[in-house]
Design a protein around this motif. Structure first.
Motif, PDB file in Angstrom:
ATOM      1  N   GLY A 195       0.817  -1.205   0.000  1.00  0.00           N
ATOM      2  CA  GLY A 195       0.000   0.000   0.000  1.00  0.00           C
ATOM      3  C   GLY A 195       0.851   1.255   0.000  1.00  0.00           C
ATOM      4  O   GLY A 195       2.079   1.194  -0.183  1.00  0.00           O
ATOM      5  N   ARG A 196       0.180   2.368   0.226  1.00  0.00           N
ATOM      6  CA  ARG A 196       0.838   3.666   0.147  1.00  0.00           C
ATOM      7  C   ARG A 196       2.006   3.796   1.123  1.00  0.00           C
ATOM      8  O   ARG A 196       2.911   4.598   0.927  1.00  0.00           O
ATOM      9  CB  ARG A 196      -0.199   4.765   0.418  1.00  0.00           C
ATOM     10  N   GLY A 197       1.991   2.968   2.188  1.00  0.00           N
ATOM     11  CA  GLY A 197       3.084   3.000   3.161  1.00  0.00           C
ATOM     12  C   GLY A 197       4.425   2.630   2.559  1.00  0.00           C
ATOM     13  O   GLY A 197       5.473   2.845   3.179  1.00  0.00           O
ATOM     14  N   LEU A 198       4.440   2.080   1.339  1.00  0.00           N
ATOM     15  CA  LEU A 198       5.712   1.766   0.671  1.00  0.00           C
ATOM     16  C   LEU A 198       6.429   3.046   0.267  1.00  0.00           C
ATOM     17  O   LEU A 198       7.615   3.025  -0.037  1.00  0.00           O
ATOM     18  CB  LEU A 198       5.463   0.895  -0.560  1.00  0.00           C
ATOM     19  N   GLY A 199       5.695   4.162   0.225  1.00  0.00           N
ATOM     20  CA  GLY A 199       6.331   5.456  -0.001  1.00  0.00           C
ATOM     21  C   GLY A 199       6.413   5.868  -1.450  1.00  0.00           C
ATOM     22  O   GLY A 199       5.989   6.943  -1.827  1.00  0.00           O
ATOM     23  N   GLU A 200       6.991   5.023  -2.295  1.00  0.00           N
ATOM     24  CA  GLU A 200       7.071   5.380  -3.713  1.00  0.00           C
ATOM     25  C   GLU A 200       7.066   4.133  -4.590  1.00  0.00           C
ATOM     26  O   GLU A 200       7.331   3.025  -4.132  1.00  0.00           O
ATOM     27  CB  GLU A 200       8.308   6.217  -4.006  1.00  0.00           C
ATOM     28  N   LYS A 201       6.759   4.351  -5.857  1.00  0.00           N
ATOM     29  CA  LYS A 201       6.561   3.274  -6.816  1.00  0.00           C
ATOM     30  C   LYS A 201       7.690   2.239  -6.806  1.00  0.00           C
ATOM     31  O   LYS A 201       7.452   1.041  -6.790  1.00  0.00           O
ATOM     32  CB  LYS A 201       6.405   3.878  -8.223  1.00  0.00           C
ATOM     33  N   ASN A 257       9.584   1.230  -4.610  1.00  0.00           N
ATOM     34  CA  ASN A 257       9.624   0.337  -3.451  1.00  0.00           C
ATOM     35  C   ASN A 257       8.670  -0.851  -3.566  1.00  0.00           C
ATOM     36  O   ASN A 257       8.727  -1.776  -2.758  1.00  0.00           O
ATOM     37  CB  ASN A 257       9.307   1.113  -2.169  1.00  0.00           C
ATOM     38  N   TYR A 258       7.783  -0.807  -4.583  1.00  0.00           N
ATOM     39  CA  TYR A 258       6.900  -1.967  -4.769  1.00  0.00           C
ATOM     40  C   TYR A 258       7.717  -3.218  -5.106  1.00  0.00           C
ATOM     41  O   TYR A 258       7.271  -4.334  -4.912  1.00  0.00           O
ATOM     42  CB  TYR A 258       5.846  -1.691  -5.863  1.00  0.00           C
ATOM     43  N   GLN A 259       8.963  -2.981  -5.564  1.00  0.00           N
ATOM     44  CA  GLN A 259       9.870  -4.094  -5.849  1.00  0.00           C
ATOM     45  C   GLN A 259      10.017  -5.007  -4.626  1.00  0.00           C
ATOM     46  O   GLN A 259      10.162  -6.222  -4.768  1.00  0.00           O
ATOM     47  CB  GLN A 259      11.242  -3.541  -6.284  1.00  0.00           C
ATOM     48  N   LEU A 260       9.969  -4.415  -3.425  1.00  0.00           N
ATOM     49  CA  LEU A 260      10.073  -5.229  -2.205  1.00  0.00           C
ATOM     50  C   LEU A 260       8.947  -6.255  -2.150  1.00  0.00           C
ATOM     51  O   LEU A 260       9.144  -7.409  -1.772  1.00  0.00           O
ATOM     52  CB  LEU A 260      10.007  -4.321  -0.956  1.00  0.00           C
ATOM     53  N   VAL A 261       7.738  -5.816  -2.533  1.00  0.00           N
ATOM     54  CA  VAL A 261       6.582  -6.711  -2.545  1.00  0.00           C
ATOM     55  C   VAL A 261       6.789  -7.802  -3.595  1.00  0.00           C
ATOM     56  O   VAL A 261       6.572  -8.990  -3.332  1.00  0.00           O
ATOM     57  CB  VAL A 261       5.285  -5.911  -2.818  1.00  0.00           C
ATOM     58  N   GLU A 262       7.252  -7.393  -4.781  1.00  0.00           N
ATOM     59  CA  GLU A 262       7.503  -8.367  -5.857  1.00  0.00           C
ATOM     60  C   GLU A 262       8.543  -9.402  -5.420  1.00  0.00           C
ATOM     61  O   GLU A 262       8.373 -10.601  -5.658  1.00  0.00           O
ATOM     62  CB  GLU A 262       8.022  -7.645  -7.122  1.00  0.00           C
ATOM     63  N   ILE A 288       2.071  -5.409   8.357  1.00  0.00           N
ATOM     64  CA  ILE A 288       3.212  -4.590   8.767  1.00  0.00           C
ATOM     65  C   ILE A 288       2.807  -3.139   8.548  1.00  0.00           C
ATOM     66  O   ILE A 288       2.487  -2.735   7.426  1.00  0.00           O
ATOM     67  CB  ILE A 288       4.468  -4.903   7.926  1.00  0.00           C
ATOM     68  N   ASN A 289       2.779  -2.366   9.615  1.00  0.00           N
ATOM     69  CA  ASN A 289       2.357  -0.970   9.516  1.00  0.00           C
ATOM     70  C   ASN A 289       3.004  -0.201  10.655  1.00  0.00           C
ATOM     71  O   ASN A 289       3.119  -0.708  11.763  1.00  0.00           O
ATOM     72  CB  ASN A 289       0.832  -0.882   9.612  1.00  0.00           C
ATOM     73  N   HIS A 338      10.223  -0.481   5.284  1.00  0.00           N
ATOM     74  CA  HIS A 338      11.556  -0.387   4.672  1.00  0.00           C
ATOM     75  C   HIS A 338      12.617  -1.074   5.501  1.00  0.00           C
ATOM     76  O   HIS A 338      13.721  -1.328   5.026  1.00  0.00           O
ATOM     77  CB  HIS A 338      11.920   1.085   4.445  1.00  0.00           C
ATOM     78  N   LYS A 339      12.311  -1.356   6.754  1.00  0.00           N
ATOM     79  CA  LYS A 339      13.254  -2.112   7.580  1.00  0.00           C
ATOM     80  C   LYS A 339      12.865  -3.580   7.616  1.00  0.00           C
ATOM     81  O   LYS A 339      13.698  -4.460   7.474  1.00  0.00           O
ATOM     82  CB  LYS A 339      13.260  -1.543   9.004  1.00  0.00           C
TER      83      LYS A 339
END
Ligand SMILES: Cc1cc2nc3c(=O)[nH]c(=O)nc-3n(C[C@H](O)[C@H](O)[C@H](O)COP(=O)(O)OP(=O)(O)OC[C@H]3O[C@@H](n4cnc5c(N)ncnc54)[C@H](O)[C@@H]3O)c2cc1C
Ligand SMILES: Nc1ncnc2c1ncn2[C@@H]1O[C@H](COP(=O)(O)O)[C@@H](O)[C@H]1O
Lengths: 260, 320
Positions: free
Chosen positions: B209-215, B217-222, B286-287, B307-308
């Motif tokens: 979600g938006r908590g990833l901060g920027e586009k 960072n979606y790589q972390l989800v992938e 995680i929030n 991010h951590k």
């Protein structure tokens, strides 16, 4: 080209909703705003009229208490005028009744080439009103549009599907429902906001539309809420503060479930 | 049995029948003596729906290259008028399901009960259960007339179950003249390529979600999804922001998912998101905000920075 856009005026979604204990439906007594879902249809309509090089955008809305808050926002974006249906007899009207009222209001708005709605409203989200309006007006319809282009008397729509999208062509006039997020709704300018104050809003009652009050509202509904109950709550889980090692807890959890 | 005859709107998925059709059949069997499928998918699905308890497949002819709302609703309404129609029609909350339900509701002058997650009996009649306020409250609605009962049911409300029945008999329904409403024509179909597990049937879903901060960072989800053989998902906030395509969206206007594990990273847990994932067997959230509503449905909640937590989690899983 003349475009009619159905816009719903709803309670601010940021306010938590509540049920009216006597009627078991959502309370709608406060100030209402333009449903964000409809801002995309308004923007789309303004762009299409622009591209056609002439014509205007007319809004149609059904709302309690002569509400014009949301209409003024859409008028400030650039719509030319509005038809507002507000009548005490409409309290409790369901989606089918709403569509009957909107269909008559669209006819009153006059000679529409294209009628736009959202795919679903934010507070009711039945998602059936667009198709019901089309059927009541005996018009073709294309739902879930992500792109709309008008070419003479044909509308070309990219319609979302499970697999991707379909290109669909329909003769005009037609009803098209617009998916949220597919265009960037403009912010009303100061000039737009000032101009909106004097744009015409044609407020009408059911009788003006030739609708029998018994066919809408609570009486006309054909459905009844018989029960409101708390849903089964999930069992409370474990909440921990990350101390740098919380990832280990997730690994453990996934391990226990045998998904890794 | 609550009613005599139910028709289920049968939808195709690729060259087979959609799973939601089979889910609806499973429920319909418990409610009606006769369960039949009305479909534009032709004979192709007769064997599959027969094995799931449909005794007949009623085909709607002439729908090639056409939108289904007007012809299918027209055929059902004509049957009702002729006295051969059903007591109730069950349709999935899908693109075509909604179109058929809306058109049919006007033709039969009967309302639609929408967003249904369960069907129950109340006073001898069928009633629909609809969750509101993110699934914390259930509303039960029944019809007050004896017109056809139209129900739009959310996907994954029921589990599909085979009965072992043979192929259903196929019959053709008559389609009345549709006038202008039958005019729209599909000129082209585009299939978006998707790789990896799908949100519909992955055992694990990792959503951001938006908590990833920027586009980026979606790589972390992938990355996490890849390690878990999971399907990547998203909140509407980041779909609207253009970080990921609409097909990733979980929630009221996106997919309903019920995986074994749902991991929500940087998602607040708005009611419209919760209705799409609350049925997951296990939920990890995680929030960084301990008050985030997502924690009210989480089995394991980590109050922390995505991010951590995510990079460490990814590293730990890579090491296995
Ligand atoms: C009609 C309608 C339909 C809708 N349908 C859907 C739908 O289908 N699906 C859907 O998802 N939404 C839907 N919505 C939108 C929904 O209301 C929310 O706006 C949306 O879900 C919010 O997305 P989000 O949680 O990513 O963003 P936000 O609500 O902005 O939440 C971001 C969260 O990230 C947390 N965060 C921030 N930084 C960090 C960090 N560094 N580490 C960890 N956490 C962090 C914050 O504490 C916050 O809780 C719909 C809304 C409407 C009106
Ligand atoms: N009261 C209303 N006034 C104007 N438009 C409406 C109203 N109700 C529904 N609509 C339109 O129909 C769409 C679908 O509504 P719904 O079927 O309630 O999800 C909305 O997004 C609007 O575009």
């Amino acid at each position: 080209m003349n475009v009619v856009v159905c816009v719903k005026q709803i309670p601010d979604p940021a306010d938590p909703g509540a049920l009216d204990p006597s009627t078991k439906t959502l309370k709608r007594d406060g100030k209402l705003i333009l449903d964000e879902s409809d801002s995309y249809g308004v923007e789309m309509a303004l762009q299409l009229v622009d591209a056609a090089g002439g014509g205007e955008v007319t809004l149609v809305s059904m709302a309690p208490n002569s509400e014009v808050g949301g209409l003024r926002t859409a008028l400030a974006m650039g719509a030319a005028k509005a038809v507002l249906v507000s009548d005490d007899a409409l309290a409790g009207t369901d989606a089918l009744g709403t569509a009957k009222v909107l269909a008559k209001a669209i006819e009153r708005a006059g000679s529409a080439d294209l009628i736009l709605t959202a795919t679903e409203s934010s507070d009711g989200y039945t998602g059936t009103v667009p198709e019901q309006i089309a059927e009541l007006l005996s018009l073709p319809s294309v739902t879930f549009a992500k792109e709309i282009a008008v070419d003479g008397s044909t509308v070309k729509v990219q319609r979302q599907t499970e697999a991707g999208y379909d290109e669909v062509e329909s003769p005009l006039p037609a009803v098209v429902s617009v998916t949220a997020g597919v265009v960037e709704p403009r912010y009303p300018s100061f000039k737009g906001i000032m101009a909106a104050k004097s744009k015409p809003v044609d407020e009408v009652k059911l009788a003006d539309l030739g609708i029998d009050a018994g066919s809408v509202g609570w009486a006309g509904g054909g459905q009844e809420i018989v029960e409101v109950a708390e849903a089964e709550a999930r069992e409370a889980g474990t909440i921990i503060e990350d101390d740098g090692e919380a990832f280990g807890k997730i690994v453990e959890f996934l391990d226990d479930l045998k998904v890794i | 049995m609550t009613v005599a005859k139910i028709w289920v709107f049968g939808e195709a998925a690729g060259d087979t029948v959609s799973n939601t059709t089979l889910e609806l059949l499973a429920k319909a069997r418990t409610l009606a003596d006769t369960v039949e499928v009305v479909t534009a998918a032709g004979n192709d699905i007769a064997a599959a729906v027969g094995a799931h308890g449909a005794s007949k497949v009623l085909t709607v002819p002439g729908t090639d290259g056409k939108l289904l709302g007007a012809p299918v609703a027209g055929a059902i309404a004509a049957a009702i008028e002729a006295g051969t129609g059903p007591d109730a029609v069950l349709l999935a909350t899908s693109y075509d399901g909604r179109d058929v339900a809306g058109r049919l509701s006007v033709k039969a002058d009967a309302p639609v009960i929408t967003n249904v997650v369960d069907l129950v009996e109340r006073d001898g009649a069928l009633a629909g259960v609809e969750p509101i306020f993110g699934g914390t409250t259930n509303v039960v609605t029944k019809f007050t007339t004896d017109k056809v009962g139209i129900f739009l049911v959310r996907p994954k409300s029921f589990a599909a179950e085979e009965t072992g029945g043979g192929a259903a008999a196929v019959e053709e329904l008559a389609v009345p003249d549709l006038g202008a409403s039958g005019a729209p024509t599909i000129t082209n179909r585009f299939v978006e390529e998707k790789t990896g597990p799908s949100l519909d049937d992955a055992a694990v879903v990792v959503a951001g979600g938006r908590g990833l901060g920027e586009k980026d960072n979606y790589q972390l989800v992938e990355d996490l999804a890849k390690l878990l053989a999971a399907a990547p998902g998203a909140s509407r906030a980041i779909v609207d922001a253009g970080w990921v395509p609409y097909s990733y969206q979980v929630g009221q206007t996106g997919k309903v998912v019920k995986p074994t594990v749902y991991i929500a990273a940087g998602i607040s847990g708005a009611t419209q998101h919760l209705v799409g994932m609350k049925g997951s067997k296990n939920i990890i959230a995680i929030n960084k905000d301990p008050e985030a509503p997502i924690f009210s449905v989480a089995d394991l909640g980590i109050v922390g920075d995505v991010h951590k937590v995510l990079p460490k989690l990814i590293e730990a899983l890579q090491g296995r």
